[in-house]
Design a protein around this motif. Sequence first.
Motif, mmCIF file in Angstrom:
data_model
loop_
_atom_site.group_PDB
_atom_site.id
_atom_site.type_symbol
_atom_site.label_atom_id
_atom_site.label_comp_id
_atom_site.label_asym_id
_atom_site.label_seq_id
_atom_site.Cartn_x
_atom_site.Cartn_y
_atom_site.Cartn_z
ATOM 1 N N GLU A 254 -4.399 74.724 48.260
ATOM 2 C CA GLU A 254 -3.299 73.772 48.439
ATOM 3 C C GLU A 254 -3.276 72.767 47.291
ATOM 4 O O GLU A 254 -2.204 72.400 46.788
ATOM 5 C CB GLU A 254 -3.450 73.047 49.772
ATOM 6 C CG GLU A 254 -3.120 73.911 50.981
ATOM 7 C CD GLU A 254 -3.224 73.128 52.274
ATOM 8 O OE1 GLU A 254 -2.250 72.407 52.615
ATOM 9 O OE2 GLU A 254 -4.280 73.229 52.949
ATOM 10 N N SER A 257 -1.673 74.222 44.242
ATOM 11 C CA SER A 257 -0.317 74.766 44.388
ATOM 12 C C SER A 257 0.588 74.259 43.268
ATOM 13 O O SER A 257 0.650 73.057 42.980
ATOM 14 C CB SER A 257 0.265 74.378 45.749
ATOM 15 O OG SER A 257 1.427 75.143 46.017
ATOM 16 N N VAL A 280 -4.054 85.748 50.781
ATOM 17 C CA VAL A 280 -3.389 84.783 49.887
ATOM 18 C C VAL A 280 -2.648 85.521 48.781
ATOM 19 O O VAL A 280 -1.500 85.193 48.443
ATOM 20 C CB VAL A 280 -4.418 83.809 49.272
ATOM 21 C CG1 VAL A 280 -3.728 82.849 48.311
ATOM 22 C CG2 VAL A 280 -5.129 83.030 50.361
ATOM 23 N N GLU A 283 0.372 87.580 50.618
ATOM 24 C CA GLU A 283 1.405 86.838 51.344
ATOM 25 C C GLU A 283 1.766 85.498 50.713
ATOM 26 O O GLU A 283 2.788 84.904 51.059
ATOM 27 C CB GLU A 283 0.940 86.599 52.792
ATOM 28 C CG GLU A 283 0.462 87.852 53.519
ATOM 29 C CD GLU A 283 1.572 88.872 53.705
ATOM 30 O OE1 GLU A 283 2.760 88.472 53.668
ATOM 31 O OE2 GLU A 283 1.250 90.069 53.883
ATOM 32 N N GLU A 285 0.111 82.709 51.236
ATOM 33 C CA GLU A 285 -0.100 81.665 52.227
ATOM 34 C C GLU A 285 -1.565 81.621 52.662
ATOM 35 O O GLU A 285 -2.295 82.598 52.540
ATOM 36 C CB GLU A 285 0.796 81.871 53.452
ATOM 37 C CG GLU A 285 0.550 83.174 54.189
ATOM 38 C CD GLU A 285 1.527 83.380 55.339
ATOM 39 O OE1 GLU A 285 2.679 82.927 55.219
ATOM 40 O OE2 GLU A 285 1.125 83.996 56.354
ATOM 41 N N ARG A 287 -4.458 79.780 55.690
ATOM 42 C CA ARG A 287 -4.678 79.110 56.970
ATOM 43 C C ARG A 287 -5.949 78.299 56.865
ATOM 44 O O ARG A 287 -7.001 78.826 56.489
ATOM 45 C CB ARG A 287 -4.799 80.129 58.114
ATOM 46 C CG ARG A 287 -3.487 80.778 58.533
ATOM 47 C CD ARG A 287 -3.699 81.687 59.747
ATOM 48 N NE ARG A 287 -2.432 82.230 60.249
ATOM 49 C CZ ARG A 287 -1.894 83.352 59.819
ATOM 50 N NH1 ARG A 287 -2.505 84.039 58.869
ATOM 51 N NH2 ARG A 287 -0.754 83.784 60.327
ATOM 52 N N PRO A 294 0.214 79.023 59.259
ATOM 53 C CA PRO A 294 0.176 79.432 57.849
ATOM 54 C C PRO A 294 0.838 78.372 56.958
ATOM 55 O O PRO A 294 1.807 77.722 57.358
ATOM 56 C CB PRO A 294 0.969 80.741 57.838
ATOM 57 C CG PRO A 294 1.894 80.643 59.005
ATOM 58 C CD PRO A 294 1.181 79.834 60.049
ATOM 59 N N ARG A 295 0.316 78.211 55.773
ATOM 60 C CA ARG A 295 0.856 77.246 54.812
ATOM 61 C C ARG A 295 1.119 77.965 53.494
ATOM 62 O O ARG A 295 0.237 78.635 52.955
ATOM 63 C CB ARG A 295 -0.125 76.073 54.596
ATOM 64 C CG ARG A 295 -0.453 75.299 55.865
ATOM 65 C CD ARG A 295 -1.624 74.325 55.633
ATOM 66 N NE ARG A 295 -2.040 73.719 56.900
ATOM 67 C CZ ARG A 295 -1.578 72.569 57.371
ATOM 68 N NH1 ARG A 295 -0.673 71.897 56.668
ATOM 69 N NH2 ARG A 295 -1.997 72.085 58.521
ATOM 70 N N ARG A 296 2.328 77.792 52.980
ATOM 71 C CA ARG A 296 2.722 78.454 51.739
ATOM 72 C C ARG A 296 2.048 77.779 50.543
ATOM 73 O O ARG A 296 1.934 76.556 50.471
ATOM 74 C CB ARG A 296 4.233 78.407 51.549
ATOM 75 C CG ARG A 296 5.041 79.101 52.628
ATOM 76 C CD ARG A 296 4.853 80.604 52.591
ATOM 77 N NE ARG A 296 5.273 81.199 51.309
ATOM 78 C CZ ARG A 296 5.131 82.487 51.019
ATOM 79 N NH1 ARG A 296 4.576 83.325 51.900
ATOM 80 N NH2 ARG A 296 5.535 82.954 49.872
ATOM 81 N N ASP A 298 1.784 78.189 46.098
ATOM 82 C CA ASP A 298 2.254 78.846 44.869
ATOM 83 C C ASP A 298 1.168 78.657 43.813
ATOM 84 O O ASP A 298 1.134 77.644 43.107
ATOM 85 C CB ASP A 298 3.572 78.231 44.405
ATOM 86 C CG ASP A 298 4.007 78.746 43.035
ATOM 87 O OD1 ASP A 298 3.576 79.855 42.664
ATOM 88 O OD2 ASP A 298 4.748 78.016 42.338
#
Length: 475
Positions: A254, A257, A280, A283, A285, A287, A294-296, A298
């Motif tokens: 995170e 990202s 990761v 998908e 994402e 956890r 789930p958290r996106r 990038d």
Amino acid sequence: VDSIIKLVDSDRGFLMLADRGGDMRFRIARDREEHRLEEKDFEVSYSIINDAVNRKEPLFLSDLHTHDEFKDKKSVVALDLRTAVCVPIVRDEKVIGVIYTDSHRIKNEFSPDDISVVGAFASQAAIAIENARLHGELILSRENLERENLSLRQELSERYEFSGIIGKSKSMIDIFDTITKIAPHPTTVLIQGETGTGKELIARAIHFNGPRKTRQLVTINCGAMPEQLLESELFGHVKGSFTGAVSDKKGLFETASGGTIFLDEIGEMPVQLQVKLLRVLQEGEIRRVGDNTPRRVDVRVIAATNRDLAEDVKTGRFRQDLFYRLNVVPISIPPLRDRVEDILPLIEHFLRKYAGKMDKDDLRIVPEAIKALLANRWTGNVRELENSIERAVALSGESHVLTREHFADFVRHNDIVDQLGRQETLKQKMLVVEKRIITEALRESGGKVTQAAGALGVTRQHLHNKIRQHEIRHH
């Protein structure tokens, strides 16, 4: 010139520079005792000089009396020359001078190291002379060349530098080319190479040459912490998910990202976490530990390892599907011993770096020490070479030169053959070889017994017993 005379074991040496008409003029003339030669002694073989200039290639002639091309040349006969070296000084494809030495004594065949070091000196001389000419300050003396040495080293290093990575070998140039091609894209990269080859530098170059360079580059060593802590560090956790989780915490995915995460020693990641990392990559994402939401993210993923992951896949130590996901763009960094041509630029770079830090800008390395550094296998790769230069500079005291003795702890002489020759029985000889193999494995692992034992295919306890038997110091 003095250094080259000593390196190739000649009686005298000259620096000659081309005038505006292209004729070579004497500028420096020295003998093997480091004295200036008188003008009456300025006699050389122009046949040899002209041949080297026309070819734009160095000539290393070990026995002129038997050389078909030069044995009957008037200058060779008149001066009774037995050996000669002539190295053109080339700048922008133009010969601007030569370094010439000769002797009345026969010399053994010149080694590749001799040729490499003399060539490096000629490259430095070309830069120095051109810089001096541009500024109209050409003072042709050995002292002036030494004062210019720091700027020469800097320019020489910069010719072979890419985002802080030094290298001129074909393998490194290919890596630079790959970095340039993949940096603009979010492609996953797997960097493989021995410990100390500079895998993190490659990862940084990819990140900072791409569109994510203004965002974070987050680095984590996957082999440096236990599984539960590593999972929390990578993916975060929610309050109360385990003892000590007193609040929610973001993980490094995170945090990174929009940027890049560098997963060093990915081969040490536990299999259960490999499953989560695969999710990761597939998908996009994560956890957090203790959370089903789930958290996106990038994130560009760059992984590195000193293990053979393809082999680990066969043994079940590493997941095949994760290996394929990571190995989209593989970059393999050869060990330093397989790219010897990179050692000189690295020496120049590290000497400039640490001499500058320690306010010893006039420090230089004598040719004999450079030959020893070139001959070393550097099992610890670039990191070991850098450490050796830093240590030598720190311990140089008031000296202005670094000799072979300054690198005694790092440059391992080829003494194993001598040691074997002193042993009478096969068992004694085997013990010599065994001690050397264990010592090298410990050096490569940074003194980590478990890692060395794995590399040698023995148990940790067995290796401990052998270390005590051979009285090997490894800390």
